[in-house]
Design an enzyme around this catalytic site. Sequence first.
Site, PDB file in Angstrom:
ATOM      1  N   HIS A  93     100.575 -31.460 -18.954  1.00 10.80           N
ATOM      2  CA  HIS A  93     100.844 -30.288 -18.072  1.00 10.80           C
ATOM      3  C   HIS A  93     102.333 -30.112 -18.383  1.00 10.80           C
ATOM      4  O   HIS A  93     103.011 -29.110 -18.320  1.00 10.80           O
ATOM      5  CB  HIS A  93     100.448 -30.277 -16.677  1.00 10.80           C
ATOM      6  CG  HIS A  93     100.652 -29.119 -15.769  1.00 10.80           C
ATOM      7  ND1 HIS A  93      99.869 -28.025 -16.484  1.00 10.80           N
ATOM      8  CD2 HIS A  93     101.329 -29.009 -14.900  1.00 10.80           C
ATOM      9  CE1 HIS A  93     100.171 -27.017 -15.210  1.00 10.80           C
ATOM     10  NE2 HIS A  93     100.954 -27.399 -14.580  1.00 10.80           N
TER      11      HIS A  93
ATOM     12  N   ASP B 187     102.821 -23.613 -15.914  1.00 13.30           N
ATOM     13  CA  ASP B 187     102.413 -23.627 -14.486  1.00 13.30           C
ATOM     14  C   ASP B 187     102.768 -22.469 -14.018  1.00 13.30           C
ATOM     15  O   ASP B 187     102.333 -21.254 -14.615  1.00 13.30           O
ATOM     16  CB  ASP B 187     103.052 -24.826 -13.947  1.00 13.30           C
ATOM     17  CG  ASP B 187     102.444 -25.145 -12.549  1.00 13.30           C
ATOM     18  OD1 ASP B 187     101.441 -26.014 -12.461  1.00 13.30           O
ATOM     19  OD2 ASP B 187     103.108 -24.798 -11.576  1.00 13.30           O
TER      20      ASP B 187
ATOM     21  N   TYR C 139     101.748 -20.605  -3.492  1.00 15.75           N
ATOM     22  CA  TYR C 139     100.339 -20.736  -3.672  1.00 15.75           C
ATOM     23  C   TYR C 139      99.671 -19.629  -2.520  1.00 15.75           C
ATOM     24  O   TYR C 139      98.831 -18.992  -2.872  1.00 15.75           O
ATOM     25  CB  TYR C 139      99.937 -21.934  -3.484  1.00 15.75           C
ATOM     26  CG  TYR C 139      99.894 -22.890  -4.637  1.00 15.75           C
ATOM     27  CD1 TYR C 139      99.128 -23.145  -5.743  1.00 15.75           C
ATOM     28  CD2 TYR C 139     101.234 -23.360  -4.601  1.00 15.75           C
ATOM     29  CE1 TYR C 139      99.582 -24.118  -6.648  1.00 15.75           C
ATOM     30  CE2 TYR C 139     101.497 -24.407  -5.650  1.00 15.75           C
ATOM     31  CZ  TYR C 139     100.460 -24.864  -6.581  1.00 15.75           C
ATOM     32  OH  TYR C 139     100.775 -25.532  -7.630  1.00 15.75           O
TER      33      TYR C 139
END
Length: 406
Positions: free
Chosen positions: A371, A180, A314
């Site tokens: 993930h 990630d 982000y």
Amino acid sequence: MPDDISPFSIRVPDTAIEQLKAKLSAASFTDRVEFSDDWNYGAPLSDVKRLAKRWEDGFDWREQEATLNQLPHFTTPIEVDGFGKLNIHFLHQRSSNANSIPLLFVHGWPGSFLEVVKLIPLLTASKGKPSFHVVAPSLPNFGFSDAVQKPGFSTTQYAETVHKLMLKLGYTSYVTQGGDWGFMITRLVGAKYPDHCLASHVNFVRIHSPPTFTQSPLLYLWNSLTPYNSTDKAGLARSAWFRNEGFGYNAEQSTKPSTLGFALADSPVALLAWIYEKLQDWTDDYAWDDDEVLTWVSIYQFSKAGPAASVRIYYETKHAEADQYAQGLQYVPQVKLGVSLFPKDVVVPPKRWAHSLGPVVFAAVHKQGGHFAAHERPEQLARDLQSMFGTAGGAHDIAKRFDASL
């Protein structure tokens, strides 16, 4: 060891727990419709109500806190250029073998230092295989590290923070592991500090398109002339699903994180649903226990920076200078690269695409897992790291630099 590295214990104030329970007791939920429990629409109403009720009157945070405090927690201030000192929380578990390889483990979103917990005993064990001294920080804005008060703190600054932490611990040479955001941050660590970062292993390869001729003629020809096998096709289909059906959170967090932040900060049910959806969608039929989910979400609820802070990475990355982000996806020639691909990750490119990132010395494609590989499949990930640095591995020369007996 520097004097300003301090042992740390998690101690969430009673008032924070009481406030959480009060908000949960007063929570409102969506009206029930025929598709309320359809995962295609998002987190199911029945699941979220069950988890919220458990969080309110059945979940024992103090028990989880006591278990977590058995781990070796520390904090220390790190000076980040342009942002001053940030107090960083981290786990630091040394192996019984003093000559072990220092390994920096970097989590992502919606993960935390919890991701490394199952991996630590597997990597620090010294039984004839490469062993590791494991350092796993809470990134700024996550867990029990400080919040960033100024705009512009992007992946470059995260990379600077974790690199300086390793140097402060005395690890002038080390290797990294990440998925990630840990993928991008450790990639930047290698690109910016190749004299210190000797090798990198990733369990997430954020490549969305095949190699181009201008990028790498040989890799372009290899990819063009080699048909995709069934595993490649399944991975590309999984990536397409994520792009079309699972990317909405990213668009919101990359553009208006403060708006979303009001919901995450004020409503524990909103925070629970926001994270729980990802825990389910991004894993490979992993059997999440309710208390396991609630511990994961509680790290965000009780984080030092607050539940809203974590999503800002982000926005800052999207709005940083283009070359900062691109540097993490460019070829890094000096840092040996290991890759582990899991079929239910959110981006699963063909294995050969990873050669555009650096000198690949280890690559594994697993039949199960998603993930959060360190949490879902810790044994497989540990074996991959031990193979990469083992006798027959492409990074064995690095292991020998630390332990000549290998």
